[in-house]
Design a protein around this motif. Structure first.
Motif, PDB file in Angstrom:
ATOM      1  N   ALA A 124      25.616  33.361  61.099  1.00 59.34           N
ATOM      2  CA  ALA A 124      26.895  32.733  60.444  1.00 59.34           C
ATOM      3  C   ALA A 124      27.923  33.740  59.921  1.00 59.34           C
ATOM      4  N   MET A 125      27.320  34.754  59.119  1.00 63.37           N
ATOM      5  CA  MET A 125      28.083  35.786  58.403  1.00 63.37           C
ATOM      6  C   MET A 125      28.576  36.724  59.273  1.00 63.37           C
ATOM      7  N   ALA A 126      28.106  36.893  60.587  1.00 62.35           N
ATOM      8  CA  ALA A 126      28.336  38.061  61.173  1.00 62.35           C
ATOM      9  C   ALA A 126      29.548  37.874  61.879  1.00 62.35           C
ATOM     10  N   ASP A 127      30.165  36.695  62.044  1.00 61.66           N
ATOM     11  CA  ASP A 127      31.657  36.531  62.329  1.00 61.66           C
ATOM     12  C   ASP A 127      32.580  36.652  61.137  1.00 61.66           C
ATOM     13  N   PRO A 128      33.659  37.521  61.216  1.00 60.01           N
ATOM     14  CA  PRO A 128      34.678  37.517  59.924  1.00 60.01           C
ATOM     15  C   PRO A 128      35.318  36.093  59.536  1.00 60.01           C
ATOM     16  N   SER A 129      35.342  35.309  60.722  1.00 61.52           N
ATOM     17  CA  SER A 129      36.129  33.914  60.502  1.00 61.52           C
ATOM     18  C   SER A 129      35.189  32.943  60.086  1.00 61.52           C
ATOM     19  N   ARG A 130      33.820  32.821  60.196  1.00 60.78           N
ATOM     20  CA  ARG A 130      32.881  32.226  59.877  1.00 60.78           C
ATOM     21  C   ARG A 130      32.781  32.452  58.427  1.00 60.78           C
ATOM     22  N   SER A 131      32.569  33.880  58.049  1.00 66.03           N
ATOM     23  CA  SER A 131      32.613  34.453  56.659  1.00 66.03           C
ATOM     24  C   SER A 131      33.875  33.911  55.710  1.00 66.03           C
ATOM     25  N   ARG A 132      35.027  33.931  56.436  1.00 67.16           N
ATOM     26  CA  ARG A 132      35.886  33.480  55.461  1.00 67.16           C
ATOM     27  C   ARG A 132      36.145  31.881  55.423  1.00 67.16           C
TER      28      ARG A 132
ATOM     29  N   GLY B 236      22.761  24.934  59.903  1.00 68.00           N
ATOM     30  CA  GLY B 236      22.307  24.200  58.706  1.00 68.00           C
ATOM     31  C   GLY B 236      23.023  24.552  57.415  1.00 68.00           C
ATOM     32  N   LEU B 237      24.146  25.296  57.519  1.00 64.20           N
ATOM     33  CA  LEU B 237      24.953  25.831  56.332  1.00 64.20           C
ATOM     34  C   LEU B 237      25.887  24.971  55.711  1.00 64.20           C
TER      35      LEU B 237
ATOM     36  N   SER C  76       9.623  29.968  59.427  1.00 64.91           N
ATOM     37  CA  SER C  76      10.703  29.237  58.988  1.00 64.91           C
ATOM     38  C   SER C  76      11.924  30.204  58.055  1.00 64.91           C
ATOM     39  N   ARG C  77      10.876  30.950  57.095  1.00 66.19           N
ATOM     40  CA  ARG C  77      11.995  31.910  56.700  1.00 66.19           C
ATOM     41  C   ARG C  77      12.698  33.067  57.355  1.00 66.19           C
ATOM     42  N   LEU C  78      12.047  33.394  58.521  1.00 70.78           N
ATOM     43  CA  LEU C  78      12.835  34.167  59.386  1.00 70.78           C
ATOM     44  C   LEU C  78      13.990  33.381  60.065  1.00 70.78           C
ATOM     45  N   ASP C  79      13.623  32.122  60.338  1.00 70.75           N
ATOM     46  CA  ASP C  79      14.777  31.388  60.902  1.00 70.75           C
ATOM     47  C   ASP C  79      15.893  31.294  60.216  1.00 70.75           C
ATOM     48  N   VAL C  80      15.669  31.045  58.602  1.00 69.09           N
ATOM     49  CA  VAL C  80      16.730  31.057  57.771  1.00 69.09           C
ATOM     50  C   VAL C  80      17.506  32.328  57.725  1.00 69.09           C
ATOM     51  N   MET C  81      16.942  33.429  57.767  1.00 73.65           N
ATOM     52  CA  MET C  81      17.428  34.727  57.664  1.00 73.65           C
ATOM     53  C   MET C  81      18.429  34.859  59.077  1.00 73.65           C
ATOM     54  N   ASN C  82      18.116  34.438  60.184  1.00 74.58           N
ATOM     55  CA  ASN C  82      18.771  34.487  61.353  1.00 74.58           C
ATOM     56  C   ASN C  82      19.724  33.574  61.404  1.00 74.58           C
TER      57      ASN C  82
END
Length: 111
Positions: free
Chosen positions: A17-25, A62-63, A6-12
């Motif tokens: 989510a953060m890999a995409d610049p628009s989602r990060s913004r 889930g963010l 489950s920790r690995l799932d959270v990290m993934n």
């Protein structure tokens, strides 16, 4: 208690989510205050469709959570621990050697 898987799932999920610049913004904006798709689109100079698609991804990871408010929907970070964790991550110092390229072929992380 979170298990290793489950920790690995959270990290993934965070990484996706953060890999995409628009989602990060979008996440950066939601760290400051809850937001509405139309306002996020205007403030971030993205299309409403694009913002809606990214918000759906962030919800799926889930963010973020969505709260209907009449004809509008308010989005915010799903958990105060996530808000604190992202804020701490932003305060971290990342040492990058500007003269070195990433060792992974095709990677543009340092580009």
């Amino acid at each position: 208690m979170l298990t290793l898987s489950s920790r690995l799932d959270v990290m993934n999920r965070l990484g996706r989510a953060m890999a995409d610049p628009s989602r990060s913004r979008i996440l950066l904006s939601l760290l400051e205050r809850p937001g509405y798709p139309a306002d996020l689109a205007r403030d971030l100079e993205l299309t409403r469709t694009n913002v809606s698609n990214h918000l759906a991804c962030l919800r799926g990871c889930g963010l973020v959570v969505a709260t209907p408010e009449g004809r509008r929907t308010r989005y915010e970070i799903a958990d105060p621990h996530l808000t604190a964790g992202l804020a701490q991550l932003l305060d971290a110092v990342v040492a990058v050697d500007a003269g070195e390229e990433c060792a992974i072929d095709g990677c543009r992380c340092c580009g």
